[in-house]
Design a protein around this motif. Sequence first.
Motif, PDB file in Angstrom:
ATOM      1  N   ALA A  96     -98.751  30.756 113.600  1.00 26.32           N
ATOM      2  CA  ALA A  96     -99.533  30.523 114.809  1.00 26.32           C
ATOM      3  C   ALA A  96    -100.278  31.789 115.213  1.00 26.32           C
ATOM      4  N   GLY A  97     -99.627  32.944 115.052  1.00 27.94           N
ATOM      5  CA  GLY A  97    -100.283  34.204 115.361  1.00 27.94           C
ATOM      6  C   GLY A  97    -101.481  34.467 114.464  1.00 27.94           C
ATOM      7  N   ILE A  98    -101.346  34.184 113.175  1.00 28.41           N
ATOM      8  CA  ILE A  98    -102.467  34.341 112.248  1.00 28.41           C
ATOM      9  C   ILE A  98    -103.603  33.407 112.651  1.00 28.41           C
ATOM     10  N   ALA A  99    -103.255  32.173 113.024  1.00 30.65           N
ATOM     11  CA  ALA A  99    -104.270  31.223 113.468  1.00 30.65           C
ATOM     12  C   ALA A  99    -105.020  31.753 114.688  1.00 30.65           C
ATOM     13  N   GLY A 100    -104.273  32.313 115.644  1.00 31.18           N
ATOM     14  CA  GLY A 100    -104.906  32.854 116.835  1.00 31.18           C
ATOM     15  C   GLY A 100    -105.847  33.993 116.523  1.00 31.18           C
ATOM     16  N   ALA A 101    -105.428  34.902 115.637  1.00 30.55           N
ATOM     17  CA  ALA A 101    -106.293  36.018 115.250  1.00 30.55           C
ATOM     18  C   ALA A 101    -107.528  35.530 114.498  1.00 30.55           C
ATOM     19  N   LEU A 102    -107.362  34.484 113.693  1.00 26.82           N
ATOM     20  CA  LEU A 102    -108.502  33.940 112.942  1.00 26.82           C
ATOM     21  C   LEU A 102    -109.556  33.323 113.862  1.00 26.82           C
ATOM     22  N   VAL A 103    -109.114  32.575 114.875  1.00 25.95           N
ATOM     23  CA  VAL A 103    -110.075  31.877 115.739  1.00 25.95           C
ATOM     24  C   VAL A 103    -110.562  32.762 116.880  1.00 25.95           C
ATOM     25  N   ALA A 104    -110.004  33.965 117.037  1.00 26.52           N
ATOM     26  CA  ALA A 104    -110.387  34.838 118.150  1.00 26.52           C
ATOM     27  C   ALA A 104    -111.889  35.102 118.222  1.00 26.52           C
ATOM     28  N   PRO A 105    -112.583  35.343 117.087  1.00 29.26           N
ATOM     29  CA  PRO A 105    -114.023  35.601 117.187  1.00 29.26           C
ATOM     30  C   PRO A 105    -114.865  34.371 117.515  1.00 29.26           C
ATOM     31  N   LEU A 106    -114.261  33.204 117.544  1.00 31.05           N
ATOM     32  CA  LEU A 106    -115.028  31.964 117.717  1.00 31.05           C
ATOM     33  C   LEU A 106    -115.142  31.523 119.174  1.00 31.05           C
ATOM     34  N   GLY A 107    -114.449  32.193 120.084  1.00 32.17           N
ATOM     35  CA  GLY A 107    -114.501  31.767 121.484  1.00 32.17           C
ATOM     36  C   GLY A 107    -113.885  32.805 122.394  1.00 32.17           C
ATOM     37  N   ALA A 108    -113.862  32.468 123.673  1.00 37.48           N
ATOM     38  CA  ALA A 108    -113.307  33.380 124.661  1.00 37.48           C
ATOM     39  C   ALA A 108    -111.787  33.416 124.562  1.00 37.48           C
ATOM     40  N   ILE A 109    -111.227  34.576 124.853  1.00 30.01           N
ATOM     41  CA  ILE A 109    -109.774  34.765 124.831  1.00 30.01           C
ATOM     42  C   ILE A 109    -109.307  34.933 126.271  1.00 30.01           C
ATOM     43  N   GLU A 110    -108.435  34.040 126.704  1.00 26.55           N
ATOM     44  CA  GLU A 110    -107.885  34.112 128.064  1.00 26.55           C
ATOM     45  C   GLU A 110    -106.516  33.439 128.069  1.00 26.55           C
ATOM     46  N   PRO A 111    -105.719  33.665 129.128  1.00 25.53           N
ATOM     47  CA  PRO A 111    -104.323  33.207 129.109  1.00 25.53           C
ATOM     48  C   PRO A 111    -104.130  31.707 128.925  1.00 25.53           C
ATOM     49  N   GLN A 112    -105.124  30.896 129.277  1.00 23.46           N
ATOM     50  CA  GLN A 112    -104.983  29.450 129.142  1.00 23.46           C
ATOM     51  C   GLN A 112    -105.491  28.924 127.797  1.00 23.46           C
ATOM     52  N   ALA A 113    -105.957  29.812 126.938  1.00 19.82           N
ATOM     53  CA  ALA A 113    -106.620  29.380 125.704  1.00 19.82           C
ATOM     54  C   ALA A 113    -105.701  28.580 124.787  1.00 19.82           C
ATOM     55  N   GLY A 114    -104.407  28.866 124.799  1.00 18.81           N
ATOM     56  CA  GLY A 114    -103.496  28.177 123.892  1.00 18.81           C
ATOM     57  C   GLY A 114    -103.293  26.707 124.194  1.00 18.81           C
ATOM     58  N   LEU A 115    -103.568  26.316 125.432  1.00 17.56           N
ATOM     59  CA  LEU A 115    -103.349  24.915 125.819  1.00 17.56           C
ATOM     60  C   LEU A 115    -104.223  23.959 125.014  1.00 17.56           C
ATOM     61  N   ALA A 116    -105.370  24.434 124.563  1.00 14.23           N
ATOM     62  CA  ALA A 116    -106.292  23.554 123.843  1.00 14.23           C
ATOM     63  C   ALA A 116    -105.796  23.204 122.445  1.00 14.23           C
TER      64      ALA A 116
END
Length: 284
Positions: A197-217
């Motif tokens: 999941a962490g790798i996934a988050g780092a991979l998609v980080a450049p594709l959108g905004a990063i904020e505390p609620q981002a994981g809910l999507a």
Amino acid sequence: MDALTLELLNGLSLFATLGIVALGLGIVFGLMGIINLAHGEFVMIGAYVAYVAHASGLSHWLSLPLAAVVLFVLGACIEVGLIRRIHRRPEVTILATFGLSICLRQAVELIFTKDFRGVPNPVPGATRAFGVLFPTYRYVLIGIAVVVVVVTLLAFTRSRFGLTVRAIVADRDLADASGVRTGIANFCAFGIGAATAGIAGALVAPLGAIEPQAGLAYLPGAFLVVIVGGFGRLWGVIAGALAVAAVQTGVIHFYDAVWAQIAALVLAVLMLQLRRVPVEGATR
């Protein structure tokens, strides 16, 4: 024809993203029988690791293994401190991981505030392939996601560790009686699920905004993939991601994103009915 090719590439990108996000959930939910409602927050934290790495002057590519290490440690600590004590009580697990998700979001908010953060695209521009222009970074994302998914699946299906995990899933009491160190296996499995999941988050980080609620999507789509692919089958994650991506991409092409989510949910319900397996069967 160009429009169809572009839709197919978008669908392939969605398939890769869903696959790597759902993989960790498939490990924890499908193999360990744990409904982890904090999985989306693991993805979000992986994106913040990429942000911190960029702010520290590190390469974006270094943030991928860094996110894996950070989330493995976090996931392993959560397994020891929380999950291990309640994993045989699914209703308590749901409440506990729901509370954990809130705590993780609040902790991130305290550290980084609610401000939107971002990571620059490490591979800007577009590449012409199959007659259409498509963002180059998305090709890279697809390639890395495929490698991570395949390596993880092979680790769980072809290694001694994978055999141990499957033995625990089949009969935990018998595995305990046979001398299998179930605690260590759960420790590693939950940590690996969080790491992907962490790798996934780092991979998609450049594709959108990063904020505390981002994981809910990411949580609903990941659960749909696991449900469609089948409980307890990691290879089913690939089939589930492919099916959900195909349905969502097709519906978006003709209607919109809302109907695409509805169609994916209908697909999951139909798969449950076809298998005639109650949802609570995943916890056994």
